[in-house]
Design an enzyme around this catalytic site. Structure first.
Site, PDB file in Angstrom:
ATOM      1  N   MET A  80       0.820  -1.213   0.000  1.00 26.83           N
ATOM      2  CA  MET A  80       0.000   0.000   0.000  1.00 26.83           C
ATOM      3  C   MET A  80       0.858   1.268   0.000  1.00 26.83           C
ATOM      4  O   MET A  80       2.065   1.212   0.201  1.00 26.83           O
ATOM      5  CB  MET A  80      -0.922  -0.017   1.227  1.00 26.83           C
ATOM      6  CG  MET A  80      -1.906  -1.172   1.237  1.00 26.83           C
ATOM      7  SD  MET A  80      -2.917  -1.254   2.735  1.00 26.83           S
ATOM      8  CE  MET A  80      -3.890   0.252   2.588  1.00 26.83           C
ATOM      9  N   HIS A  81       0.199   2.392  -0.239  1.00 27.98           N
ATOM     10  CA  HIS A  81       0.780   3.730  -0.119  1.00 27.98           C
ATOM     11  C   HIS A  81       1.794   4.075  -1.210  1.00 27.98           C
ATOM     12  O   HIS A  81       2.437   5.118  -1.132  1.00 27.98           O
ATOM     13  CB  HIS A  81       1.451   3.935   1.249  1.00 27.98           C
ATOM     14  CG  HIS A  81       0.647   3.482   2.407  1.00 27.98           C
ATOM     15  ND1 HIS A  81      -0.532   4.082   2.781  1.00 27.98           N
ATOM     16  CD2 HIS A  81       0.848   2.468   3.298  1.00 27.98           C
ATOM     17  CE1 HIS A  81      -1.029   3.462   3.843  1.00 27.98           C
ATOM     18  NE2 HIS A  81      -0.216   2.480   4.169  1.00 27.98           N
ATOM     19  N   ASP A 237      -2.557  -4.980   0.563  1.00 30.62           N
ATOM     20  CA  ASP A 237      -2.159  -6.276   1.127  1.00 30.62           C
ATOM     21  C   ASP A 237      -2.709  -6.518   2.529  1.00 30.62           C
ATOM     22  O   ASP A 237      -3.027  -7.663   2.885  1.00 30.62           O
ATOM     23  CB  ASP A 237      -0.639  -6.437   1.117  1.00 30.62           C
ATOM     24  CG  ASP A 237       0.109  -5.293   1.796  1.00 30.62           C
ATOM     25  OD1 ASP A 237      -0.529  -4.366   2.345  1.00 30.62           O
ATOM     26  OD2 ASP A 237       1.358  -5.326   1.772  1.00 30.62           O
TER      27      ASP A 237
END
Length: 498
Positions: A80-81, A237
């Site tokens: 992520m991110h 995830d």
């Protein structure tokens, strides 16, 4: 039904071929590593993910050719991110800026200072690893790149885009941008405006179990897959790992021990707690949310020790497990990539404290593993402060293979730890489950059951006491060193500008 799950992690990509009932037919992994061209930076070339995906899918095809050719759906999970910046020609404008990149710490602090009420909308205090501050950084430091952006997407979205040509993202991955109105499950125009980002750059939003486009004929033929294969949106995830182990009901709790680590509790309602450095995010399934303590360091700490001493991490873990009796005088702060929960400190660094001439390699290994377990104890305290107090946790991710780490975590958080069959590939397995949901329209509860239990590790009283004492030392050491971390970062910036 046979489905494929693809998980694009920080240190590697995993792909699984599974039966709808959950049976694993084949699995494949491809490794890669982040690039760190400057202090605080962490980047990856999106094409490295594509090459890894094609290689892993080819391995699945070789291992089970009939099952692979008969697959009816594919789903995705990913780190992520990440800021994957796509130009008008559909190509990445630069390397992706990853979740553990700390360059935008000033921009994150400015967002917090100027737009603090937005944290209650987007679910978390702004931190350097999120997409929003990274885009502000880009506008200031790489303005030509910023001006050329057509789309901002996440790592797993890029893989799906390369297979389908469709730009989209799901709620759970969008949650990590600092732009999603978590309760409404829609983009926050105010948060985008605070970042100086045109809403047109934000992809269309779908749920993780929705179908998003189809394989292009050329891709399907090249991979040996059916052209009518259903392509599910997938998710971040953390959320997709929850789907993989059946953590979909309020109160379900688990720990994901991958390169980074997370402690997650599922909810059927949105409740923000930004002041506790707890993330309140949309789940990968409709009408579900979760609260998460997110640490930037996890099993990657053991891999780091392995690289340092030139020994495989698995061999080090086996050595450390022999006659393990608990923490000793060696303490390892595992903040190799800075830290998020509970410190929000991109400048924090790894520290080994308490070495003597009697110290051996095994002491360094054990201390690194203990340090990660102690960060999870701090994570549990943060979640408890928000009212989340689960009585036990499932454990997934690559680190879940380690019985020693499981013992350490059970003692550090003082709660039973359950390992489930296939837990080490949880996000990839969850991605396959989302694919099945997209293809069948089935209710999540009929597909997303908890896999069989492999074992349950109860906290050992002696180790619980030892970890409680070690945690006091661990916390004191960070408090003492925090000003030094900041001073070192300031010195580094001065050196870079000279």
């Amino acid at each position: 039904m046979i489905a494929i799950g693809v998980d694009c992690g920080t240190s590697g990509l995993k792909a699984v071929l599974v039966e709808a009932g959950g049976g694993l037919i084949a699995a494949a992994t491809r490794a890669y590593r982040p690039d760190r061209p400057r202090p605080l930076w962490s980047e990856q070339d999106p094409e490295a993910w594509v090459a890894a995906m094609i290689g892993a899918l080819g391995e699945l095809r070789s291992a089970a050719p009939e099952a692979f050719a008969g697959a009816e759906a594919i789903g995705f999970s990913g780190q992520m991110h990440g800021a994957v910046l796509i130009g008008r020609d559909g190509k990445p404008l630069r390397p992706a800026i990853l979740h553990n990149d700390g360059r935008a710490h000033r921009e994150a602090a400015e967002l917090w200072e100027r737009h603090r009420p937005l944290a209650d909308v987007v679910g978390v205090k702004p931190m350097a690893g999120f997409v929003a501050p990274k885009l502000i950084w880009l506008a200031r430091h790489e303005p030509s790149i910023f001006a050329a952006i057509a789309h901002v997407i996440q790592p797993k979205d890029y893989l799906r885009f390369r297979l389908t040509g469709e730009i989209a993202s799901d709620m759970s991955d969008a949650a990590g941008t600092w732009w999603l109105d978590e309760r409404a499950r829609a983009w926050s125009i105010d948060a985008l405006a605070a970042s100086g980002v045109d809403p047109a750059c934000a992809p269309r939003l779908v749920e993780g179990s929705d179908s998003v486009g189809s394989l292009t004929p050329a891709v399907a033929d090249a991979l040996g897959l059916q052209r009518r294969l259903v392509v599910a949106a997938g998710g971040g995830d953390a959320a997709v790992g929850a789907v993989g182990i059946g953590a979909t009901r309020p109160g379900d709790a688990f720990i994901s021990l991958g390169t980074a680590s997370q402690m997650i509790v599922v909810s059927d309602a949105y409740r923000a707690a930004p002041e506790k450095i707890v993330h309140s995010f949309a789940h990968a399934l409709p009408r579900r949310w979760y609260r998460m303590a997110a640490m930037l360091n996890g099993a990657g700490a053991l891999a780091f020790v392995g690289r340092l001493v030139g020994v495989d991490a698995g061999a080090l873990e086996r050595e450390a497990a022999e006659n393990y009796r608990g923490p000793n005088e060696t303490t390892f702060l595992p903040y190799l990539s800075g830290e998020r929960t509970p410190h929000d400190d991109p400048h924090a660094r790894g520290v080994v404290f308490g070495l003597t001439e009697a110290a051996a390699r095994v002491d360094l290994t054990r201390a690194a593993m203990e340090g990660v377990a102690l960060t999870l104890a701090e994570a549990r305290a943060c979640l408890a402060a928000t009212g989340d107090a689960p009585q036990g946790f499932d454990l997934i991710g690559g680190g879940a293979r380690s019985a020693l780490w499981t013992r350490m975590i059970a003692a550090a958080v003082d709660a039973p730890i359950t390992r489930r069959q296939g837990g080490e590939v949880g996000p990839a397995f969850g991605a396959a489950r989302l694919a099945v949901l997209a293809a069948t329209g089935a209710a999540p509860e009929t597909i997303c059951s908890a896999p069989p239990i492999a074992d349950v590790t109860e906290p050992e009283p002696g180790l619980v006491d030892a970890f409680a004492a070690a945690r006091e030392r661990f916390m004191r050491l960070y408090r003492v060193l925090r000003p030094e971390f900041a001073a070192a970062a300031k010195d580094q910036r001065a050196a870079d500008s000279s």
